[in-house]
Motif scaffolding. Structure first.
Motif, PDB file in Angstrom:
ATOM      1  N   PRO A 162       1.233  -8.455  -4.441  1.00 25.88           N
ATOM      2  CA  PRO A 162       1.352  -7.039  -4.838  1.00 25.88           C
ATOM      3  C   PRO A 162       0.709  -6.082  -3.856  1.00 25.88           C
ATOM      4  O   PRO A 162       1.168  -4.947  -3.699  1.00 25.88           O
ATOM      5  N   LEU A 163      -0.358  -6.521  -3.179  1.00 27.96           N
ATOM      6  CA  LEU A 163      -1.028  -5.629  -2.230  1.00 27.96           C
ATOM      7  C   LEU A 163      -0.078  -5.181  -1.125  1.00 27.96           C
ATOM      8  O   LEU A 163      -0.155  -4.044  -0.659  1.00 27.96           O
ATOM      9  N   THR A 164       0.823  -6.052  -0.699  1.00 25.71           N
ATOM     10  CA  THR A 164       1.770  -5.703   0.361  1.00 25.71           C
ATOM     11  C   THR A 164       2.616  -4.507  -0.042  1.00 25.71           C
ATOM     12  O   THR A 164       2.791  -3.552   0.729  1.00 25.71           O
ATOM     13  N   TRP A 165       3.118  -4.538  -1.264  1.00 25.17           N
ATOM     14  CA  TRP A 165       3.979  -3.442  -1.727  1.00 25.17           C
ATOM     15  C   TRP A 165       3.167  -2.169  -1.948  1.00 25.17           C
ATOM     16  O   TRP A 165       3.649  -1.060  -1.679  1.00 25.17           O
ATOM     17  N   LEU A 166       1.935  -2.325  -2.430  1.00 22.24           N
ATOM     18  CA  LEU A 166       1.107  -1.134  -2.599  1.00 22.24           C
ATOM     19  C   LEU A 166       0.804  -0.488  -1.256  1.00 22.24           C
ATOM     20  O   LEU A 166       0.807   0.737  -1.130  1.00 22.24           O
ATOM     21  N   MET A 167       0.542  -1.301  -0.230  1.00 24.54           N
ATOM     22  CA  MET A 167       0.251  -0.754   1.095  1.00 24.54           C
ATOM     23  C   MET A 167       1.435   0.041   1.631  1.00 24.54           C
ATOM     24  O   MET A 167       1.269   1.110   2.222  1.00 24.54           O
ATOM     25  N   GLN A 168       2.632  -0.480   1.431  1.00 22.84           N
ATOM     26  CA  GLN A 168       3.811   0.244   1.892  1.00 22.84           C
ATOM     27  C   GLN A 168       3.943   1.590   1.184  1.00 22.84           C
ATOM     28  O   GLN A 168       4.246   2.619   1.808  1.00 22.84           O
ATOM     29  N   ALA A 169       3.707   1.587  -0.125  1.00 21.67           N
ATOM     30  CA  ALA A 169       3.787   2.841  -0.876  1.00 21.67           C
ATOM     31  C   ALA A 169       2.669   3.790  -0.469  1.00 21.67           C
ATOM     32  O   ALA A 169       2.880   5.014  -0.374  1.00 21.67           O
ATOM     33  N   GLY A 173       3.519   5.410   2.716  1.00 24.14           N
ATOM     34  CA  GLY A 173       4.549   6.401   2.451  1.00 24.14           C
ATOM     35  C   GLY A 173       4.000   7.677   1.844  1.00 24.14           C
ATOM     36  O   GLY A 173       4.367   8.786   2.260  1.00 24.14           O
ATOM     37  N   LEU A 174       3.099   7.541   0.867  1.00 25.38           N
ATOM     38  CA  LEU A 174       2.546   8.720   0.197  1.00 25.38           C
ATOM     39  C   LEU A 174       1.593   9.497   1.091  1.00 25.38           C
ATOM     40  O   LEU A 174       1.563  10.732   1.071  1.00 25.38           O
ATOM     41  N   ALA A 178       7.680   6.384  -5.752  1.00 28.96           N
ATOM     42  CA  ALA A 178       6.755   5.279  -6.024  1.00 28.96           C
ATOM     43  C   ALA A 178       6.779   4.831  -7.475  1.00 28.96           C
ATOM     44  O   ALA A 178       6.091   3.871  -7.827  1.00 28.96           O
ATOM     45  N   LEU A 179       7.547   5.512  -8.325  1.00 33.33           N
ATOM     46  CA  LEU A 179       7.578   5.156  -9.748  1.00 33.33           C
ATOM     47  C   LEU A 179       8.057   3.722 -10.011  1.00 33.33           C
ATOM     48  O   LEU A 179       7.491   3.033 -10.869  1.00 33.33           O
ATOM     49  N   PRO A 180       9.104   3.228  -9.309  1.00 31.54           N
ATOM     50  CA  PRO A 180       9.506   1.828  -9.547  1.00 31.54           C
ATOM     51  C   PRO A 180       8.388   0.826  -9.274  1.00 31.54           C
ATOM     52  O   PRO A 180       8.242  -0.153 -10.010  1.00 31.54           O
ATOM     53  N   LEU A 181       7.604   1.070  -8.236  1.00 34.29           N
ATOM     54  CA  LEU A 181       6.493   0.160  -7.938  1.00 34.29           C
ATOM     55  C   LEU A 181       5.431   0.245  -9.023  1.00 34.29           C
ATOM     56  O   LEU A 181       4.878  -0.784  -9.435  1.00 34.29           O
ATOM     57  N   LEU A 182       5.143   1.454  -9.500  1.00 34.91           N
ATOM     58  CA  LEU A 182       4.168   1.601 -10.581  1.00 34.91           C
ATOM     59  C   LEU A 182       4.627   0.838 -11.820  1.00 34.91           C
ATOM     60  O   LEU A 182       3.823   0.149 -12.472  1.00 34.91           O
ATOM     61  N   ALA A 183       5.907   0.931 -12.136  1.00 31.76           N
ATOM     62  CA  ALA A 183       6.444   0.200 -13.296  1.00 31.76           C
ATOM     63  C   ALA A 183       6.348  -1.307 -13.081  1.00 31.76           C
ATOM     64  O   ALA A 183       6.009  -2.059 -14.005  1.00 31.76           O
ATOM     65  N   ALA A 184       6.634  -1.762 -11.854  1.00 32.87           N
ATOM     66  CA  ALA A 184       6.579  -3.201 -11.567  1.00 32.87           C
ATOM     67  C   ALA A 184       5.148  -3.728 -11.652  1.00 32.87           C
ATOM     68  O   ALA A 184       4.913  -4.808 -12.213  1.00 32.87           O
ATOM     69  N   LEU A 222      -5.859  13.484   1.985  1.00 33.22           N
ATOM     70  CA  LEU A 222      -4.983  13.189   0.862  1.00 33.22           C
ATOM     71  C   LEU A 222      -3.987  14.322   0.656  1.00 33.22           C
ATOM     72  O   LEU A 222      -4.373  15.472   0.484  1.00 33.22           O
ATOM     73  N   PRO A 223      -2.698  14.018   0.668  1.00 34.87           N
ATOM     74  CA  PRO A 223      -1.689  15.048   0.388  1.00 34.87           C
ATOM     75  C   PRO A 223      -1.469  15.190  -1.106  1.00 34.87           C
ATOM     76  O   PRO A 223      -2.269  14.746  -1.926  1.00 34.87           O
ATOM     77  N   SER A 224      -0.341  15.752  -1.473  1.00 34.07           N
ATOM     78  CA  SER A 224      -0.053  16.008  -2.889  1.00 34.07           C
ATOM     79  C   SER A 224       0.208  14.739  -3.674  1.00 34.07           C
ATOM     80  O   SER A 224       0.244  14.763  -4.895  1.00 34.07           O
ATOM     81  N   GLY A 225       0.427  13.588  -2.991  1.00 37.67           N
ATOM     82  CA  GLY A 225       0.726  12.352  -3.697  1.00 37.67           C
ATOM     83  C   GLY A 225      -0.491  11.628  -4.218  1.00 37.67           C
ATOM     84  O   GLY A 225      -0.380  10.469  -4.641  1.00 37.67           O
ATOM     85  N   ALA A 226      -1.655  12.271  -4.204  1.00 28.53           N
ATOM     86  CA  ALA A 226      -2.891  11.604  -4.613  1.00 28.53           C
ATOM     87  C   ALA A 226      -2.862  11.106  -6.064  1.00 28.53           C
ATOM     88  O   ALA A 226      -3.304   9.987  -6.322  1.00 28.53           O
ATOM     89  N   PRO A 227      -2.385  11.882  -7.053  1.00 28.38           N
ATOM     90  CA  PRO A 227      -2.358  11.360  -8.433  1.00 28.38           C
ATOM     91  C   PRO A 227      -1.527  10.086  -8.566  1.00 28.38           C
ATOM     92  O   PRO A 227      -1.932   9.148  -9.265  1.00 28.38           O
ATOM     93  N   MET A 228      -0.380  10.026  -7.911  1.00 28.47           N
ATOM     94  CA  MET A 228       0.434   8.817  -7.970  1.00 28.47           C
ATOM     95  C   MET A 228      -0.278   7.653  -7.299  1.00 28.47           C
ATOM     96  O   MET A 228      -0.243   6.513  -7.785  1.00 28.47           O
ATOM     97  N   LEU A 229      -0.958   7.913  -6.196  1.00 30.13           N
ATOM     98  CA  LEU A 229      -1.692   6.853  -5.510  1.00 30.13           C
ATOM     99  C   LEU A 229      -2.809   6.317  -6.390  1.00 30.13           C
ATOM    100  O   LEU A 229      -3.045   5.106  -6.449  1.00 30.13           O
ATOM    101  N   LEU A 230      -3.491   7.205  -7.096  1.00 32.24           N
ATOM    102  CA  LEU A 230      -4.546   6.773  -8.008  1.00 32.24           C
ATOM    103  C   LEU A 230      -3.966   5.923  -9.141  1.00 32.24           C
ATOM    104  O   LEU A 230      -4.558   4.916  -9.550  1.00 32.24           O
ATOM    105  N   ALA A 231      -2.791   6.300  -9.636  1.00 28.48           N
ATOM    106  CA  ALA A 231      -2.135   5.523 -10.692  1.00 28.48           C
ATOM    107  C   ALA A 231      -1.726   4.142 -10.174  1.00 28.48           C
ATOM    108  O   ALA A 231      -1.873   3.133 -10.880  1.00 28.48           O
ATOM    109  N   LEU A 232      -1.232   4.080  -8.946  1.00 28.16           N
ATOM    110  CA  LEU A 232      -0.867   2.791  -8.354  1.00 28.16           C
ATOM    111  C   LEU A 232      -2.090   1.893  -8.204  1.00 28.16           C
ATOM    112  O   LEU A 232      -2.033   0.687  -8.488  1.00 28.16           O
TER     113      LEU A 232
END
Length: 392
Positions: free
Chosen positions: A336-343, A346-347, A357-363, A265-275
């Protein structure tokens, strides 16, 4: 939150936890079972890259050249030479029986053709149904054959009086530099195990949403559920789904910690957990909404299976989205899983920043709220309707 809403929330919350404690199987499916499955996936792909895949060689030449090729094959990290084969019938039996994933046929006269300066060929028979196995085996076989071919050609050039360095450069005047920007080690633990985790959790989330709400209709207890909330629909629904969301979220966090311990897990782990948390909320709300719209637990669970079970196949991880037919691609992009997988890719592998990844989290959050609103609108119309009770 007013005192009335707090009281409604607390009563439904306590009622839901009491139901979970009274049903160890339901509690298990939201806690230790998905955790165990997630850890099992991490352990399954712990090797990172498949190695020592068994192949067999049908050597019909029995020459020094054929033996040299077999030594190069056995030295390849991804291959392991199984028992020698006597004839074509034994080769067919070994391949069809699954004893080996591929058979390399070295024809009679290979050494004679090479010594005379003519081109010779070997044939790789492989089972392309196993795409991963087949691709790795083909890569290593091509590498071994290419190494031997290069050595023969360079030696022939040197015998004709060409300097060793010139012979090496002249043999391959144009080279392709292949540089992997993402996942250069081809680590399947990082790539596949991490992708399967949200696929598993989102399936359980929609099933949990459908089961939690649909069970009340099946048992005819939906009036008692709403009465516990004092008739307030938002606290009734949110407190109903909150325990499942928290339990699955805790499982996801525990698996994230395991990935962190493995250095995946890189530094994007908190955002991934939020997603992931937003995705779980969305599918819990979807399951609840479908149960209330269908007014049937059986139909809601069937819908959950139809939507979530094949979702990973449409996510673009196993097969490229751009290569899918138009209808399949549109269905994939609606999930939605498709878009989460792409993000997530990426992370984890492409160096995305959390802001990207913020736009996807908002969506995902907006979609979850919309589905919750739909379920809340439907709830009082179904909960007190005796025609909706008792349906399996």
């Amino acid at each position: 939150m007013t005192s009335g809403r707090r009281s409604a929330w607390a009563k439904v919350w306590a009622r839901e936890w009491a139901q979970l404690r009274a049903s160890p199987l339901d509690l298990a499916m939201l806690s230790w079972v998905p955790l165990l499955l997630g850890l099992l996936m991490l352990w399954t792909f712990s090797a990172g890259l498949a190695s020592r895949l068994p192949i067999a060689v049908l050597d019909q030449d029995h020459s020094a050249a054929s033996r040299q090729l077999q030594r190069l094959l056995d030295a390849a990290p991804g291959l392991r030479l199984a028992r020698p084969l006597a004839d074509a019938a034994e080769a067919r039996s070994a391949l069809q029986g699954g004893a080996v994933y591929a058979v390399l046929v070295i024809p009679t006269g290979l050494a004679r053709e090479l010594k005379s300066g003519r081109a010779a060929s070997v044939t790789l028979l492989h089972n392309a149904q196993f795409a991963t196995h087949s691709g790795l085996i083909q890569k290593d076989v091509r590498g071994a054959v290419g190494t031997m071919s290069a050595g023969i050609e360079i030696l022939a050039r040197e015998k004709r009086g060409q300097a060793p360095q010139a012979a090496t450069q002249g043999f391959e005047p144009l080279r392709a530099g292949l540089s992997s920007q993402y996942n250069p080690a081809l680590n399947y633990q990082q790539f596949l195990a991490t992708a399967l985790m949200p696929a598993l959790l989102h399936l359980l989330a929609m099933v949990a949403g459908a089961w939690t709400v649909g069970r009340e209709l099946r048992d005819g207890t939906s009036p008692a559920w709403l009465d516990a909330a004092g008739g307030q629909t938002w606290p009734a629904l949110l407190a109903k789904l909150a325990p499942a969301w928290l339990l699955l979220g805790a499982v996801d966090a525990a698996l994230m910690l395991a990935l962190l311990g493995l250095g995946l897990l890189p530094s994007g782990a908190p955002m991934l957990l939020a997603l992931h948390a937003a995705l779980l909320a969305l599918y819990l709300a979807l399951g609840a909404a479908v149960a209330l719209l269908a007014r049937s637990l059986r139909l809601a669970l069937s819908a959950a299976g139809f939507i979530t079970a094949p979702a990973f196949a449409f996510s673009g991880i196993g097969f490229p989205l751009m290569a899918m037919p138009e209808g399949a691609r549109l269905w994939a992009e609606a999930l939605p899983l498709t878009w989460l997988m792409q993000a997530q890719v990426g992370l984890l592998q492409q160096g995305w920043t959390a802001q990207r990844a913020l736009p996807l989290l908002a969506a995902l959050t907006a979609a979850a709220l919309a589905l919750l609103a739909l379920a809340v609108w439907r709830l009082p119309r179904v909960a007190h309707d005796p025609a909706a009770w008792g349906k399996r």
